[in-house]
Scaffold this active site. Structure first.
Site, mmCIF file in Angstrom:
data_model
loop_
_atom_site.group_PDB
_atom_site.id
_atom_site.type_symbol
_atom_site.label_atom_id
_atom_site.label_comp_id
_atom_site.label_asym_id
_atom_site.label_seq_id
_atom_site.Cartn_x
_atom_site.Cartn_y
_atom_site.Cartn_z
ATOM 1 N N ASN A 9 0.742 -1.164 0.184
ATOM 2 C CA ASN A 9 -0.028 0.102 0.012
ATOM 3 C C ASN A 9 0.861 1.234 0.072
ATOM 4 O O ASN A 9 1.474 1.642 0.961
ATOM 5 C CB ASN A 9 -0.758 0.081 1.295
ATOM 6 N N LYS A 11 0.103 4.152 -0.262
ATOM 7 C CA LYS A 11 -0.607 5.584 0.318
ATOM 8 C C LYS A 11 -0.210 6.563 -0.551
ATOM 9 O O LYS A 11 -0.156 6.282 -1.799
ATOM 10 C CB LYS A 11 -0.020 5.770 1.656
ATOM 11 N N HIS A 98 -9.345 0.642 4.680
ATOM 12 C CA HIS A 98 -8.150 0.907 5.389
ATOM 13 C C HIS A 98 -8.533 2.034 6.392
ATOM 14 O O HIS A 98 -9.503 3.086 6.316
ATOM 15 C CB HIS A 98 -7.276 1.606 4.468
ATOM 16 N N GLU A 100 -7.050 4.471 7.777
ATOM 17 C CA GLU A 100 -6.952 6.006 7.476
ATOM 18 C C GLU A 100 -7.979 6.425 6.631
ATOM 19 O O GLU A 100 -8.648 7.496 6.789
ATOM 20 C CB GLU A 100 -5.719 5.988 6.530
ATOM 21 N N GLU A 170 -5.325 -5.226 10.511
ATOM 22 C CA GLU A 170 -4.373 -4.202 10.729
ATOM 23 C C GLU A 170 -4.755 -3.353 11.976
ATOM 24 O O GLU A 170 -5.479 -2.383 12.092
ATOM 25 C CB GLU A 170 -4.444 -3.193 9.688
ATOM 26 N N GLY A 176 2.091 2.143 10.798
ATOM 27 C CA GLY A 176 3.141 3.261 10.683
ATOM 28 C C GLY A 176 3.761 3.747 11.978
ATOM 29 O O GLY A 176 4.356 4.697 12.023
ATOM 30 N N SER A 216 3.312 -2.281 10.544
ATOM 31 C CA SER A 216 4.803 -2.254 10.619
ATOM 32 C C SER A 216 5.513 -3.430 10.247
ATOM 33 O O SER A 216 6.289 -4.035 11.044
ATOM 34 C CB SER A 216 5.109 -1.712 12.142
HETATM 35 C C1 PEP Z 1 -0.880 0.029 6.249
HETATM 36 O O1 PEP Z 1 -1.157 1.062 6.012
HETATM 37 O O2 PEP Z 1 -1.715 -0.749 5.427
HETATM 38 C C2 PEP Z 1 0.405 -0.540 6.751
HETATM 39 C C3 PEP Z 1 0.193 -1.584 7.248
HETATM 40 O O3 PEP Z 1 1.226 0.522 7.022
HETATM 41 P P1 PEP Z 1 2.765 0.117 7.787
HETATM 42 O O4 PEP Z 1 3.225 -1.034 7.156
HETATM 43 O O5 PEP Z 1 3.617 1.292 7.296
HETATM 44 O O6 PEP Z 1 2.619 0.117 9.127
#
Ligand code: PEP
Length: 253
Positions: A9, A11, A98, A100, A170, A176, A216
């Site tokens: 992703n 973003k 997601h 976000e 998630e 993040g 992460s």
């Molecule tokens: C995400 O935004 O789907 C995600 C898993 O981000 P990160 O790997 O940066 O934590």
């Protein structure tokens, strides 16, 4: 056998040349180091879809996905992008819900049902995201929270439809932040999600649905997380912007 998937992703990152460079690097690495039985999905911003599609053409296990789609079919919805458009650009997957988008763009469970319907009716595989915020984890009500997200958005779908989905768990506190869920925490939640799907659709259906971990994930922890029985891969944010890290994660099975 459930599909193993590593989805990146991006973003809202990558200018034109950066996106092209990132994609070319990933393509070249995967050509040199063929990854067996893992579907790698690149989910760039909409403006990159056409260019990325051209660069991945002919590489068997790399597919194109988007990060969002409209809940409407077509029409006067300025700034929106429909699932039909994504399909026409060669996307096969679309991330839906997601965290976000849920938190910054107020996407509700009901809206996500509509987006999922659009994706399915246009032949896209939804990568449906769920996950709890930190306060819910600390209150130890994360299982109920995630189950409610799934029930409210998805449990109106038929068995045939639900089987087409990929779920991404998630935990928001891990996205993040550099703070990864432990492999046990991931496995516990993935097993709970599968059991919940099974309670509505039966075990055979639940066993077919790939459930990805996101939060992460990086080369140093992917192997341990992906080794768990109910973890079928990852949705990768930050590390998907570094070609070597992303391909290393895809090679972690
Ligand atoms: C995400 O935004 O789907 C995600 C898993 O981000 P990160 O790997 O940066 O934590």
């Amino acid at each position: 056998m459930r599909k193993k998937i590593v989805a990146g992703n991006w973003k809202m990152n990558c200018l034109l040349e950066e996106g092209q460079k990132l994609t070319s690097e990933i393509v070249n690495m995967i050509k040199d180091e063929p990854i067996k039985d893992v579907k790698v999905i690149l989910n760039p911003p909409f403006v990159h879809l056409h260019g990325v599609k051209k660069l991945i053409a002919g590489v068997d296990n790399i597919a194109l996905g988007a990060q969002n789609c409209s809940d409407k079919e077509a029409g006067a919805y300025t700034g929106e992008t429909s699932a039909a458009m994504l399909a026409s650009f060669g996307a096969e997957y679309v991330i839906i819900g997601h965290s976000e988008r849920r938190s910054m763009f107020n996407e509700s469970n009901e809206l996500l049902t509509e987006k999922t319907k659009q994706a399915l009716s246009n032949g896209l595989t939804p990568i449906f995201c769920c996950g709890e915020p930190l306060e819910i984890r600390e209150a130890d009500t994360h299982e109920d929270y995630v189950k409610a997200q799934l029930t409210e958005s998805l449990f109106g779908f038929s068995e045939e439809e639900i089987k087409k989905l990929v779920i991404a768990y998630e935990p928001i506190w891990a996205i993040g932040t550099g703070k990864t869920a432990s492999s046990e925490q991931a496995q516990d939640m993935h097993a709970a999600i599968r059991k919940h799907l099974s309670s509505k659709y039966g075990e055979a259906v639940a066993e077919e649905i790939s459930i990805l971990y996101g939060g992460s994930c990086k080369p140093s922890n992917a192997k341990e997380i992906f080794s768990k029985a109910d973890v079928d891969g990852g949705l990768i944010g930050g590390a998907s912007l570094k070609s070597r890290d992303f391909v290393d994660i895809a090679e972690s099975f």
